[in-house]
Design a protein around this motif. Structure first.
Motif, mmCIF file in Angstrom:
data_model
loop_
_atom_site.group_PDB
_atom_site.id
_atom_site.type_symbol
_atom_site.label_atom_id
_atom_site.label_comp_id
_atom_site.label_asym_id
_atom_site.label_seq_id
_atom_site.Cartn_x
_atom_site.Cartn_y
_atom_site.Cartn_z
ATOM 1 N N ASN A 182 7.595 16.821 13.825
ATOM 2 C CA ASN A 182 6.475 16.262 14.558
ATOM 3 C C ASN A 182 6.260 16.912 15.922
ATOM 4 O OD1 ASN A 182 8.762 15.249 15.631
ATOM 5 N ND2 ASN A 182 8.214 13.104 15.493
ATOM 6 N N ILE A 183 6.955 18.017 16.186
ATOM 7 C CA ILE A 183 6.778 18.740 17.445
ATOM 8 C C ILE A 183 6.190 20.107 17.140
ATOM 9 C CG2 ILE A 183 7.959 19.781 19.409
ATOM 10 C CD1 ILE A 183 9.990 17.509 19.230
ATOM 11 N N SER A 184 5.104 20.415 17.814
ATOM 12 C CA SER A 184 4.434 21.699 17.629
ATOM 13 C C SER A 184 4.834 22.620 18.774
ATOM 14 C CB SER A 184 2.918 21.486 17.630
ATOM 15 O OG SER A 184 2.265 22.722 17.524
ATOM 16 N N MET B 129 0.840 -1.177 0.000
ATOM 17 C CA MET B 129 0.000 0.000 0.000
ATOM 18 C C MET B 129 0.896 1.255 0.000
ATOM 19 S SD MET B 129 -2.987 0.801 2.686
ATOM 20 C CE MET B 129 -4.221 1.943 2.248
ATOM 21 N N PRO B 130 0.670 2.198 -0.910
ATOM 22 C CA PRO B 130 1.514 3.394 -0.972
ATOM 23 C C PRO B 130 1.278 4.313 0.226
ATOM 24 C CG PRO B 130 -0.292 3.576 -2.533
ATOM 25 C CD PRO B 130 -0.355 2.195 -1.944
ATOM 26 N N LYS B 131 2.350 5.069 0.583
ATOM 27 C CA LYS B 131 2.226 6.036 1.665
ATOM 28 C C LYS B 131 1.291 7.154 1.257
ATOM 29 C CE LYS B 131 5.974 6.672 4.778
ATOM 30 N NZ LYS B 131 7.214 7.357 5.092
ATOM 31 N N VAL B 132 0.482 7.597 2.179
ATOM 32 C CA VAL B 132 -0.421 8.713 1.891
ATOM 33 C C VAL B 132 -0.082 9.862 2.826
ATOM 34 C CG1 VAL B 132 -2.301 7.307 1.002
ATOM 35 C CG2 VAL B 132 -2.177 7.767 3.434
ATOM 36 N N GLY B 133 -0.493 11.042 2.469
ATOM 37 C CA GLY B 133 -0.247 12.203 3.300
ATOM 38 C C GLY B 133 0.715 13.169 2.631
ATOM 39 N N ARG B 134 0.976 14.227 3.325
ATOM 40 C CA ARG B 134 1.838 15.278 2.811
ATOM 41 C C ARG B 134 3.299 14.822 2.818
ATOM 42 N NH1 ARG B 134 0.966 21.458 4.407
ATOM 43 N NH2 ARG B 134 2.361 22.312 2.870
ATOM 44 N N PRO B 135 4.015 15.060 1.726
ATOM 45 C CA PRO B 135 5.436 14.662 1.697
ATOM 46 C C PRO B 135 6.275 15.560 2.605
ATOM 47 C CG PRO B 135 4.849 15.831 -0.299
ATOM 48 C CD PRO B 135 3.588 15.648 0.483
ATOM 49 N N LEU B 136 7.415 15.049 3.054
ATOM 50 C CA LEU B 136 8.316 15.816 3.904
ATOM 51 C C LEU B 136 8.951 16.939 3.100
ATOM 52 C CD1 LEU B 136 10.304 13.027 5.807
ATOM 53 C CD2 LEU B 136 8.469 14.444 6.682
ATOM 54 N N LYS B 137 9.143 18.098 3.745
ATOM 55 C CA LYS B 137 9.824 19.219 3.100
ATOM 56 C C LYS B 137 11.333 19.094 3.253
ATOM 57 C CE LYS B 137 7.979 23.581 2.409
ATOM 58 N NZ LYS B 137 7.616 24.908 2.847
ATOM 59 N N GLY B 138 11.785 18.505 4.330
ATOM 60 C CA GLY B 138 13.210 18.395 4.597
ATOM 61 C C GLY B 138 13.611 16.954 4.795
ATOM 62 N N GLN B 139 14.709 16.781 5.486
ATOM 63 C CA GLN B 139 15.248 15.447 5.720
ATOM 64 C C GLN B 139 14.527 14.710 6.852
ATOM 65 O OE1 GLN B 139 17.590 14.014 3.849
ATOM 66 N NE2 GLN B 139 17.738 15.829 2.565
ATOM 67 N N THR B 140 14.072 15.451 7.845
ATOM 68 C CA THR B 140 13.448 14.812 9.000
ATOM 69 C C THR B 140 12.031 15.349 9.203
ATOM 70 O OG1 THR B 140 14.371 16.502 10.479
ATOM 71 C CG2 THR B 140 15.652 14.494 10.199
ATOM 72 N N PRO B 141 11.149 14.503 9.723
ATOM 73 C CA PRO B 141 9.780 14.963 9.953
ATOM 74 C C PRO B 141 9.735 16.002 11.073
ATOM 75 C CG PRO B 141 10.086 12.772 10.854
ATOM 76 C CD PRO B 141 11.340 13.120 10.113
#
Length: 60
Positions: A15-17, A1-13
């Motif tokens: 994930n901290i807001s 199954m292909p990955k879904v969602g927004r692609p990463l802009k940089g090298q690392t995700p």
């Protein structure tokens, strides 16, 4: 199954807001820096943190 969602802009995700409160002068300076460098405000903040971090590490 292909990955879904927004692609990463940089090298690392990113994930901290982080939410912060700044004054109007700082907000204006941040916006001007981002516009002049053609990068996002987040990238300006990341560059600033990296610069300060490198100064702190040099002193130790």
């Amino acid at each position: 199954m292909p990955k879904v969602g927004r692609p990463l802009k940089g090298q690392t995700p990113k994930n901290i807001s982080l939410q912060l409160r700044i004054n109007e002068k700082t907000a204006y300076q941040l916006k001007e820096c981002a516009n002049s460098l053609h990068i996002s405000r987040t990238e300006v903040i990341e560059k600033g943190v990296e610069t300060v971090y490198n100064e702190v590490v040099k002193k130790e």
